[in-house]
Design a protein around this motif. Structure first.
Motif, PDB file in Angstrom:
ATOM      1  N   ILE A  64       0.832  -1.207   0.000  1.00  0.00           N
ATOM      2  CA  ILE A  64       0.000   0.000   0.000  1.00  0.00           C
ATOM      3  C   ILE A  64       0.864   1.254   0.000  1.00  0.00           C
ATOM      4  O   ILE A  64       0.565   2.231  -0.700  1.00  0.00           O
ATOM      5  N   ARG A  67       1.997   1.788  -3.464  1.00  0.00           N
ATOM      6  CA  ARG A  67       0.918   2.282  -4.319  1.00  0.00           C
ATOM      7  C   ARG A  67       0.808   3.806  -4.247  1.00  0.00           C
ATOM      8  O   ARG A  67       0.658   4.484  -5.266  1.00  0.00           O
ATOM      9  N   SER A 100      -0.113   3.982   5.078  1.00  0.00           N
ATOM     10  CA  SER A 100      -1.036   2.841   5.143  1.00  0.00           C
ATOM     11  C   SER A 100      -1.652   2.687   6.528  1.00  0.00           C
ATOM     12  O   SER A 100      -2.130   1.608   6.879  1.00  0.00           O
ATOM     13  N   SER A 141      -5.688   6.709  -4.334  1.00  0.00           N
ATOM     14  CA  SER A 141      -4.938   5.519  -3.933  1.00  0.00           C
ATOM     15  C   SER A 141      -5.433   4.920  -2.630  1.00  0.00           C
ATOM     16  O   SER A 141      -5.075   3.801  -2.279  1.00  0.00           O
ATOM     17  N   ASP A 144     -10.922   1.904  -2.259  1.00  0.00           N
ATOM     18  CA  ASP A 144     -10.959   0.438  -2.365  1.00  0.00           C
ATOM     19  C   ASP A 144     -10.097  -0.248  -1.312  1.00  0.00           C
ATOM     20  O   ASP A 144      -9.771  -1.424  -1.444  1.00  0.00           O
ATOM     21  N   LEU A 145      -9.717   0.487  -0.252  1.00  0.00           N
ATOM     22  CA  LEU A 145      -8.976  -0.100   0.862  1.00  0.00           C
ATOM     23  C   LEU A 145      -9.865  -0.161   2.096  1.00  0.00           C
ATOM     24  O   LEU A 145     -10.623   0.766   2.372  1.00  0.00           O
ATOM     25  N   ALA A 152      -3.989  -0.527   6.966  1.00  0.00           N
ATOM     26  CA  ALA A 152      -4.706  -1.131   5.846  1.00  0.00           C
ATOM     27  C   ALA A 152      -4.812  -2.640   6.042  1.00  0.00           C
ATOM     28  O   ALA A 152      -3.826  -3.294   6.384  1.00  0.00           O
ATOM     29  N   ARG A 154      -7.199  -4.733   3.818  1.00  0.00           N
ATOM     30  CA  ARG A 154      -7.471  -5.425   2.556  1.00  0.00           C
ATOM     31  C   ARG A 154      -7.641  -4.402   1.443  1.00  0.00           C
ATOM     32  O   ARG A 154      -7.983  -3.250   1.687  1.00  0.00           O
ATOM     33  N   TRP A 155      -7.379  -4.878   0.224  1.00  0.00           N
ATOM     34  CA  TRP A 155      -7.443  -4.031  -0.961  1.00  0.00           C
ATOM     35  C   TRP A 155      -8.364  -4.716  -1.956  1.00  0.00           C
ATOM     36  O   TRP A 155      -8.084  -5.823  -2.416  1.00  0.00           O
ATOM     37  N   TRP A 156      -9.485  -4.053  -2.287  1.00  0.00           N
ATOM     38  CA  TRP A 156     -10.410  -4.571  -3.305  1.00  0.00           C
ATOM     39  C   TRP A 156      -9.854  -4.159  -4.665  1.00  0.00           C
ATOM     40  O   TRP A 156      -9.758  -2.981  -4.989  1.00  0.00           O
ATOM     41  N   LEU A 157      -9.447  -5.144  -5.436  1.00  0.00           N
ATOM     42  CA  LEU A 157      -8.559  -4.903  -6.568  1.00  0.00           C
ATOM     43  C   LEU A 157      -9.253  -4.455  -7.850  1.00  0.00           C
ATOM     44  O   LEU A 157      -8.583  -3.986  -8.776  1.00  0.00           O
ATOM     45  N   HIS A 159     -11.865  -1.700  -8.996  1.00  0.00           N
ATOM     46  CA  HIS A 159     -12.473  -0.493  -8.437  1.00  0.00           C
ATOM     47  C   HIS A 159     -14.006  -0.580  -8.424  1.00  0.00           C
ATOM     48  O   HIS A 159     -14.630  -0.893  -9.425  1.00  0.00           O
TER      49      HIS A 159
END
Length: 227
Positions: A64, A67, A100, A141, A144-145, A152, A154-157, A159
């Motif tokens: 993160i 990113r 993050s 950025s 979606d986190l 952080a 999780r990241w929903w990959l 959008h």
């Protein structure tokens, strides 16, 4: 290379770079520093795993941080400026990986105004004239986190969708279909073996739209060519 730990996530520089959308060599330089032609640069931050000569392993929060730093670099903001921002943010947030953290997610705009104060980077000046560097560069950025108390989580990959996720508590943070826990890379293998999305969906009892989301994600990071 160090053994991956549960709950931290584990990514090689190549895997992380693909997910972020950048060069693996650049990511390595950010994390371990470099010496070239008498010039040297220290790492921007220390990765969650100890660096070894045979390779580098990143944790989820490293992913993160990368990113957000990459988003700044894509706006041609210089590394010396980014380094100052990270150093100032560490002091405010009290964390090696400040971008993050939950605090940065909650108070990011205020923190960013403070850490960019008096920086004369021309790009910053231009962005301030157009709704601000945080809103245009950093805030997207953070979308979606999902965040928790430690940062952080999780990241929903894809959008706007909750179908493909990177979660360090599941499959060491590798991209998976959230409802099934199967990696997107494995989904690709299944479709190729079965010959079609519909056949793979029927045999493995996975909804076709989710298989297509897995394929869309793999295409987006360059692991598969678009059909």
């Amino acid at each position: 290379m160090e053994i991956a730990e549960f709950g931290i996530g584990a990514y090689t520089a190549l895997e992380a770079a693909r997910m972020v959308g950048m060069s693996p060599a650049t990511l390595r330089r950010w994390l371990v520093g470099y010496v070239h032609d008498g010039r040297s640069e220290e790492a921007l931050w220390h990765p969650q795993y100890t660096h070894h000569e045979e390779g580098i392993l990143l944790g989820f929060r490293d992913l993160i941080e990368a990113r957000i730093v990459n988003a700044l670099r894509e706006k041609r903001i210089g590394l010396p400026t980014i380094r100052k921002c990270i150093e100032r943010a560490r002091k405010i947030v009290g964390d090696e990986r400040p971008f993050s953290t939950q605090q940065f997610k909650t108070d990011g705009k205020t923190i960013f105004l403070e850490i960019t104060r008096n920086l004369d980077e021309p790009v910053f000046i231009d962005l301030r004239k157009s709704q601000g560097v945080f809103k245009r560069v950093v805030e997207p950025s953070l979308q979606d986190l999902d965040f928790g108390p430690t940062g952080a989580e999780r990241w929903w990959l894809l959008h706007g969708k909750k179908t493909v996720v990177a979660d360090p508590t599941r499959s060491f943070g590798q991209p998976i279909l959230a409802d099934y826990g199967i990696s997107t890379a494995r989904v690709i293998e299944i479709v190729e073996a079965e010959g079609s999305v519909d056949r793979a969906a029927k045999i493995y009892e996975i909804k076709p739209r989710l298989i297509r989301d897995a394929i869309a994600y793999e295409v987006s990071i360059g692991n598969r060519k678009a059909a």
